[in-house]
Motif scaffolding. Structure first.
Motif, PDB file in Angstrom:
ATOM      1  N   ALA A  92       0.858  -1.191   0.000  1.00  0.00           N
ATOM      2  CA  ALA A  92       0.000   0.000   0.000  1.00  0.00           C
ATOM      3  C   ALA A  92       0.885   1.228   0.000  1.00  0.00           C
ATOM      4  CB  ALA A  92      -0.883  -0.015   1.235  1.00  0.00           C
ATOM      5  N   ASP A  93       0.496   2.262  -0.729  1.00  0.00           N
ATOM      6  CA  ASP A  93       1.319   3.477  -0.779  1.00  0.00           C
ATOM      7  C   ASP A  93       1.443   4.121   0.607  1.00  0.00           C
ATOM      8  OD1 ASP A  93       1.856   3.220  -3.448  1.00  0.00           O
ATOM      9  OD2 ASP A  93       0.289   4.584  -4.120  1.00  0.00           O
ATOM     10  N   VAL A  94       0.296   4.415   1.201  1.00  0.00           N
ATOM     11  CA  VAL A  94       0.299   4.990   2.555  1.00  0.00           C
ATOM     12  C   VAL A  94      -0.730   4.222   3.379  1.00  0.00           C
ATOM     13  CG1 VAL A  94      -0.034   7.077   3.946  1.00  0.00           C
ATOM     14  CG2 VAL A  94       0.922   7.285   1.648  1.00  0.00           C
ATOM     15  N   PHE A  95      -0.342   3.852   4.563  1.00  0.00           N
ATOM     16  CA  PHE A  95      -1.215   3.056   5.425  1.00  0.00           C
ATOM     17  C   PHE A  95      -1.512   3.869   6.686  1.00  0.00           C
ATOM     18  CE2 PHE A  95      -2.170  -0.138   8.607  1.00  0.00           C
ATOM     19  CZ  PHE A  95      -2.894  -1.088   7.907  1.00  0.00           C
ATOM     20  N   LEU A  96      -2.801   3.997   7.004  1.00  0.00           N
ATOM     21  CA  LEU A  96      -3.186   4.818   8.158  1.00  0.00           C
ATOM     22  C   LEU A  96      -3.974   4.002   9.169  1.00  0.00           C
ATOM     23  CD1 LEU A  96      -4.793   7.901   6.316  1.00  0.00           C
ATOM     24  CD2 LEU A  96      -2.423   7.635   6.981  1.00  0.00           C
ATOM     25  N   ARG A 102      -8.460   0.734   9.804  1.00  0.00           N
ATOM     26  CA  ARG A 102      -7.244   0.712   8.985  1.00  0.00           C
ATOM     27  C   ARG A 102      -7.609   1.243   7.598  1.00  0.00           C
ATOM     28  NH1 ARG A 102      -5.411  -5.200   8.921  1.00  0.00           N
ATOM     29  NH2 ARG A 102      -7.658  -5.498   8.716  1.00  0.00           N
ATOM     30  N   ILE A 103      -6.819   2.172   7.122  1.00  0.00           N
ATOM     31  CA  ILE A 103      -7.106   2.835   5.846  1.00  0.00           C
ATOM     32  C   ILE A 103      -5.858   2.837   4.972  1.00  0.00           C
ATOM     33  CG2 ILE A 103      -7.701   5.065   4.777  1.00  0.00           C
ATOM     34  CD1 ILE A 103      -9.340   5.635   7.346  1.00  0.00           C
ATOM     35  N   VAL A 104      -6.073   2.584   3.695  1.00  0.00           N
ATOM     36  CA  VAL A 104      -4.968   2.635   2.749  1.00  0.00           C
ATOM     37  C   VAL A 104      -5.231   3.775   1.773  1.00  0.00           C
ATOM     38  CG1 VAL A 104      -4.263   1.451   0.640  1.00  0.00           C
ATOM     39  CG2 VAL A 104      -4.117   0.273   2.821  1.00  0.00           C
ATOM     40  N   ILE A 105      -4.175   4.511   1.450  1.00  0.00           N
ATOM     41  CA  ILE A 105      -4.304   5.507   0.379  1.00  0.00           C
ATOM     42  C   ILE A 105      -3.404   5.078  -0.772  1.00  0.00           C
ATOM     43  CG2 ILE A 105      -3.892   7.903  -0.301  1.00  0.00           C
ATOM     44  CD1 ILE A 105      -4.483   8.652   2.635  1.00  0.00           C
ATOM     45  N   GLU A 106      -3.990   4.966  -1.921  1.00  0.00           N
ATOM     46  CA  GLU A 106      -3.213   4.660  -3.119  1.00  0.00           C
ATOM     47  C   GLU A 106      -3.130   5.942  -3.939  1.00  0.00           C
ATOM     48  OE1 GLU A 106      -1.616   2.052  -3.770  1.00  0.00           O
ATOM     49  OE2 GLU A 106      -2.550   0.375  -2.710  1.00  0.00           O
ATOM     50  N   PHE A 107      -1.915   6.318  -4.283  1.00  0.00           N
ATOM     51  CA  PHE A 107      -1.733   7.527  -5.081  1.00  0.00           C
ATOM     52  C   PHE A 107      -1.497   7.093  -6.527  1.00  0.00           C
ATOM     53  CE2 PHE A 107       1.195  11.157  -6.386  1.00  0.00           C
ATOM     54  CZ  PHE A 107       0.129  11.994  -6.672  1.00  0.00           C
ATOM     55  N   GLN A 108      -2.459   7.383  -7.379  1.00  0.00           N
ATOM     56  CA  GLN A 108      -2.427   6.844  -8.736  1.00  0.00           C
ATOM     57  C   GLN A 108      -2.019   7.911  -9.740  1.00  0.00           C
ATOM     58  OE1 GLN A 108      -2.774   3.672  -8.967  1.00  0.00           O
ATOM     59  NE2 GLN A 108      -2.389   3.669 -11.155  1.00  0.00           N
ATOM     60  N   THR A 121      -9.127  -2.969  -4.721  1.00  0.00           N
ATOM     61  CA  THR A 121     -10.121  -2.425  -3.800  1.00  0.00           C
ATOM     62  C   THR A 121     -10.848  -3.546  -3.066  1.00  0.00           C
ATOM     63  OG1 THR A 121     -10.379  -0.656  -5.398  1.00  0.00           O
ATOM     64  CG2 THR A 121     -11.998  -0.749  -3.659  1.00  0.00           C
ATOM     65  N   LEU A 122     -11.247  -4.591  -3.818  1.00  0.00           N
ATOM     66  CA  LEU A 122     -11.954  -5.707  -3.192  1.00  0.00           C
ATOM     67  C   LEU A 122     -11.047  -6.450  -2.224  1.00  0.00           C
ATOM     68  CD1 LEU A 122     -14.047  -7.173  -6.135  1.00  0.00           C
ATOM     69  CD2 LEU A 122     -14.888  -5.956  -4.113  1.00  0.00           C
ATOM     70  N   GLY A 123      -9.771  -6.567  -2.589  1.00  0.00           N
ATOM     71  CA  GLY A 123      -8.799  -7.223  -1.715  1.00  0.00           C
ATOM     72  C   GLY A 123      -8.735  -6.514  -0.367  1.00  0.00           C
ATOM     73  N   TYR A 124      -8.578  -5.210  -0.393  1.00  0.00           N
ATOM     74  CA  TYR A 124      -8.520  -4.441   0.851  1.00  0.00           C
ATOM     75  C   TYR A 124      -9.815  -4.613   1.646  1.00  0.00           C
ATOM     76  CZ  TYR A 124      -4.273  -2.019  -0.699  1.00  0.00           C
ATOM     77  OH  TYR A 124      -2.999  -1.722  -1.098  1.00  0.00           O
ATOM     78  N   GLN A 125     -10.930  -4.500   0.916  1.00  0.00           N
ATOM     79  CA  GLN A 125     -12.233  -4.616   1.570  1.00  0.00           C
ATOM     80  C   GLN A 125     -12.374  -5.962   2.283  1.00  0.00           C
ATOM     81  OE1 GLN A 125     -15.796  -4.494  -0.975  1.00  0.00           O
ATOM     82  NE2 GLN A 125     -15.476  -2.277  -0.976  1.00  0.00           N
ATOM     83  N   LYS A 130     -10.167  -0.004   4.542  1.00  0.00           N
ATOM     84  CA  LYS A 130     -10.827   0.948   3.649  1.00  0.00           C
ATOM     85  C   LYS A 130      -9.764   1.519   2.711  1.00  0.00           C
ATOM     86  CE  LYS A 130     -14.156   4.552   4.561  1.00  0.00           C
ATOM     87  NZ  LYS A 130     -15.375   4.134   3.970  1.00  0.00           N
ATOM     88  N   CYS A 131     -10.116   1.669   1.449  1.00  0.00           N
ATOM     89  CA  CYS A 131      -9.105   2.156   0.507  1.00  0.00           C
ATOM     90  C   CYS A 131      -9.601   3.417  -0.198  1.00  0.00           C
ATOM     91  CB  CYS A 131      -8.831   1.057  -0.519  1.00  0.00           C
ATOM     92  SG  CYS A 131      -7.730   1.574  -1.828  1.00  0.00           S
TER      93      CYS A 131
END
Ligand SMILES: [Zn+2]
Length: 329
Positions: A92-96, A102-108, A121-125, A130-131
């Motif tokens: 994950a780019d940034v994990f919070l 738990r939240i992931v931010i992907e910078f695309q 997205t489904l994988g994280y879910q 939360k992504c």
């Protein structure tokens, strides 16, 4: 990449000093620390490496990740960069961690195929993460419909596209609302043009030929914001009108079965939204449509019950339809 391992500890390139034995968290190979005035500090594999992470990232991607990480820290959130998630074999780019969430931010910053986006997205879910997708500058501020459908997300219960601006180091949110579009003669002309085009396509549903003129005005009262059908909206509206005209008058529906009826109209292809619940957005759309039917006197709503009281009627001539449209504009 921005994070390497040094003596078993993770270290951010911004805090690293040259001359140490930094290793790749994935393959364990030695990494080269790249620092300089004009670029963002990062680690790189040796040229001949076979590691899956060896591919260089764009400058904007590296910079954005670092900025988002710092932005999250400033907000007081617990943030980590480039976190490997073993269950998904993904980084994950940034994990919070915010509260218990738990939240992931992907910078695309590069194009991403729909299937890859869905899988991520489904994988994280599936493991309760939360992504959010933040888009970089290669995505222009005004996205086309297809990109909008791909990246629309719910932020505070509002449909939103999220951009990260690396120049200003800020988040930019574009809010989208699903709402009625004012009726216009230009829109009506355009609808007939689309139906004509569709009727010329080979293999098209034969009932398209029925939709040639004098359509009930409800067919043209469209909804803007986010397109939810894979085919033009006018086509879906024609199909719904045809379906409703086969329902006996004074049939009553629970709200749920009413929405189901609208959703299950033959030949409708609904868009799949990878970053939010497709059924929520489709129901939101159908609720606006239901309000339009209520306004035009085709249905009555009594609490949670919907009753069909008047069939949407075709106009015998284009003149009659024109008069009706003029009355409503
Ligand atoms: Zn590696």
């Amino acid at each position: 990449m921005l994070v390497a391992k040094l003596n078993g500890q993770f270290i951010n390139a911004a805090d690293a000093c040259p001359g140490k034995n930094y290793c790749c968290p994935e393959c364990g190979e030695h990494l080269i620390l790249k620092q300089g005035q004009s670029r963002i500090a990062h680690f790189a594999h040796q040229v001949n490496s076979r590691c899956v992470l060896r591919e260089g990232e764009s400058y904007e991607h590296l910079l954005g990740k670092q900025q988002i990480f710092e932005w999250a820290r400033k907000k007081g959130w617990q943030a980590e960069l480039e976190v490997y998630i073993p269950q998904l074999e993904q980084r994950a780019d940034v994990f919070l961690r915010i509260g218990g969430q738990r939240i992931v931010i992907e910078f695309q910053c590069s194009p991403l195929p729909l299937t890859a986006l869905q899988k991520r997205t489904l994988g994280y879910q599936s493991i309760g993460i939360k992504c959010y997708w933040f888009l970089g500058s290669p995505y222009k501020r005004k996205l086309n419909q297809r990109q909008t459908q791909k990246f629309v997300q719910l932020v505070n219960q509002q449909y939103t596209i999220i951009f990260w601006d690396t120049k200003a180091k800020i988040l930019r949110l574009i809010k989208l609302a699903i709402k009625e579009q004012p009726l216009s003669l230009k829109g009506v002309t355009h609808d007939y043009h689309i139906l004509h085009q569709l009727s010329l396509l080979q293999g098209t549903n034969p009932c398209i030929k029925e939709f040639t003129g004098g359509l009930p005005v409800i067919c043209h009262q469209k909804i803007i914001g986010i397109q939810v059908t894979n085919h033009p909206e006018i086509y879906w509206r024609c199909l719904v009108v045809k379906r409703l005209n086969n329902v006996p008058l004074f049939t009553s529906f629970s709200l749920k079965s009413w929405l189901h009826l609208l959703k299950e109209v033959d030949l409708t292809e609904w868009v799949k939204f990878p970053c939010l619940s497709s059924s929520k957005i489709i129901n939101d759309y159908l609720r606006v449509f239901t309000k339009q039917l209520l306004k035009s006197g085709n249905i009555m709503i009594n609490g949670q019950t919907v009753i069909l009281i008047r069939h949407p009627s075709y106009h015998r001539s284009l003149i009659k339809q024109y008069q009706e449209i003029q009355r409503l504009i």
